[in-house]
Motif scaffolding. Structure first.
Motif, PDB file in Angstrom:
ATOM      1  N   ARG A  25       0.881  -0.925  -0.173  1.00  0.00           N
ATOM      2  CA  ARG A  25      -0.177   0.129  -0.315  1.00  0.00           C
ATOM      3  C   ARG A  25       1.154   1.415  -0.268  1.00  0.00           C
ATOM      4  O   ARG A  25       0.331   1.836  -0.452  1.00  0.00           O
ATOM      5  CB  ARG A  25      -1.036  -0.233   1.139  1.00  0.00           C
ATOM      6  N   GLN A  26       1.594   1.455   0.532  1.00  0.00           N
ATOM      7  CA  GLN A  26       2.811   2.190   0.920  1.00  0.00           C
ATOM      8  C   GLN A  26       3.647   2.767  -0.370  1.00  0.00           C
ATOM      9  O   GLN A  26       3.198   3.830  -1.095  1.00  0.00           O
ATOM     10  CB  GLN A  26       3.840   2.175   1.536  1.00  0.00           C
ATOM     11  N   ARG A  27       3.934   2.187  -1.158  1.00  0.00           N
ATOM     12  CA  ARG A  27       4.381   1.869  -2.725  1.00  0.00           C
ATOM     13  C   ARG A  27       2.823   2.355  -3.775  1.00  0.00           C
ATOM     14  O   ARG A  27       3.394   3.029  -4.565  1.00  0.00           O
ATOM     15  CB  ARG A  27       4.811   0.419  -3.564  1.00  0.00           C
ATOM     16  N   LEU A  28       2.263   1.960  -3.594  1.00  0.00           N
ATOM     17  CA  LEU A  28       0.902   1.903  -4.286  1.00  0.00           C
ATOM     18  C   LEU A  28       0.102   3.370  -3.949  1.00  0.00           C
ATOM     19  O   LEU A  28       0.347   4.600  -5.051  1.00  0.00           O
ATOM     20  CB  LEU A  28      -0.655   1.999  -3.999  1.00  0.00           C
ATOM     21  N   HIS A  29       0.376   4.254  -3.313  1.00  0.00           N
ATOM     22  CA  HIS A  29      -0.006   5.334  -2.295  1.00  0.00           C
ATOM     23  C   HIS A  29       0.982   6.353  -2.680  1.00  0.00           C
ATOM     24  O   HIS A  29       0.599   7.463  -3.642  1.00  0.00           O
ATOM     25  CB  HIS A  29      -0.480   5.741  -0.995  1.00  0.00           C
ATOM     26  N   MET A  30       2.018   6.085  -1.972  1.00  0.00           N
ATOM     27  CA  MET A  30       2.643   7.552  -2.709  1.00  0.00           C
ATOM     28  C   MET A  30       3.805   7.314  -4.261  1.00  0.00           C
ATOM     29  O   MET A  30       3.884   8.403  -4.256  1.00  0.00           O
ATOM     30  CB  MET A  30       4.241   6.852  -1.171  1.00  0.00           C
ATOM     31  N   GLU A  31       4.294   6.793  -4.380  1.00  0.00           N
ATOM     32  CA  GLU A  31       4.872   6.280  -5.056  1.00  0.00           C
ATOM     33  C   GLU A  31       3.812   6.301  -6.756  1.00  0.00           C
ATOM     34  O   GLU A  31       4.248   6.543  -8.158  1.00  0.00           O
ATOM     35  CB  GLU A  31       5.573   5.020  -5.915  1.00  0.00           C
ATOM     36  N   MET A  32       3.090   5.046  -6.672  1.00  0.00           N
ATOM     37  CA  MET A  32       2.318   5.650  -7.719  1.00  0.00           C
ATOM     38  C   MET A  32       1.233   5.807  -7.825  1.00  0.00           C
ATOM     39  O   MET A  32       0.185   6.274  -9.330  1.00  0.00           O
ATOM     40  CB  MET A  32       2.110   3.253  -8.350  1.00  0.00           C
ATOM     41  N   ARG A  33       0.919   6.616  -7.019  1.00  0.00           N
ATOM     42  CA  ARG A  33      -0.118   7.904  -6.865  1.00  0.00           C
ATOM     43  C   ARG A  33      -1.878   6.869  -7.161  1.00  0.00           C
ATOM     44  O   ARG A  33      -2.827   7.635  -7.688  1.00  0.00           O
ATOM     45  CB  ARG A  33       0.133   8.889  -7.563  1.00  0.00           C
ATOM     46  N   LEU A  34      -1.517   5.297  -6.525  1.00  0.00           N
ATOM     47  CA  LEU A  34      -2.829   4.261  -6.607  1.00  0.00           C
ATOM     48  C   LEU A  34      -3.280   4.513  -5.026  1.00  0.00           C
ATOM     49  O   LEU A  34      -3.064   4.339  -4.617  1.00  0.00           O
ATOM     50  CB  LEU A  34      -2.746   3.899  -7.747  1.00  0.00           C
ATOM     51  N   GLY A  35      -4.250   3.917  -5.555  1.00  0.00           N
ATOM     52  CA  GLY A  35      -5.444   3.477  -3.985  1.00  0.00           C
ATOM     53  C   GLY A  35      -6.589   2.952  -4.124  1.00  0.00           C
ATOM     54  O   GLY A  35      -6.865   2.070  -4.977  1.00  0.00           O
TER      55      GLY A  35
END
Length: 76
Positions: A25-35
């Motif tokens: 989730r951290q990568r999804l939210h912070m790097e990929m800007r997805l959620g």
């Protein structure tokens, strides 16, 4: 305590995200800007979970849309 069961179900979705999508989730939210925001939540508690019991959660994809997906989380 029902809110705790929802927190455990959310943790199962977090584990599933890392395993199935290859990004936590951290990568999804912070790097990929997805959620994966929760838009709707429907729960049933057909039986009691007793303090100290081991629970197993299963996350399954019910529907995949163009910009969304529906997951079912079952705990036993």
């Amino acid at each position: 305590y029902f809110p705790r069961l929802l927190a455990l179900a959310d943790a199962a979705v977090e584990d599933w995200t890392a395993d199935a999508l290859g990004a936590d989730r951290q990568r999804l939210h912070m790097e990929m800007r997805l959620g994966l925001p929760t838009v709707a939540l429907d729960t049933e508690f057909p039986g009691a979970a007793r303090l100290g019991e081991q629970l197993d959660f299963e996350v399954r994809v019910v529907r995949v849309g163009a910009t969304s997906l529906t997951l079912a989380v079952t705990g036993a």
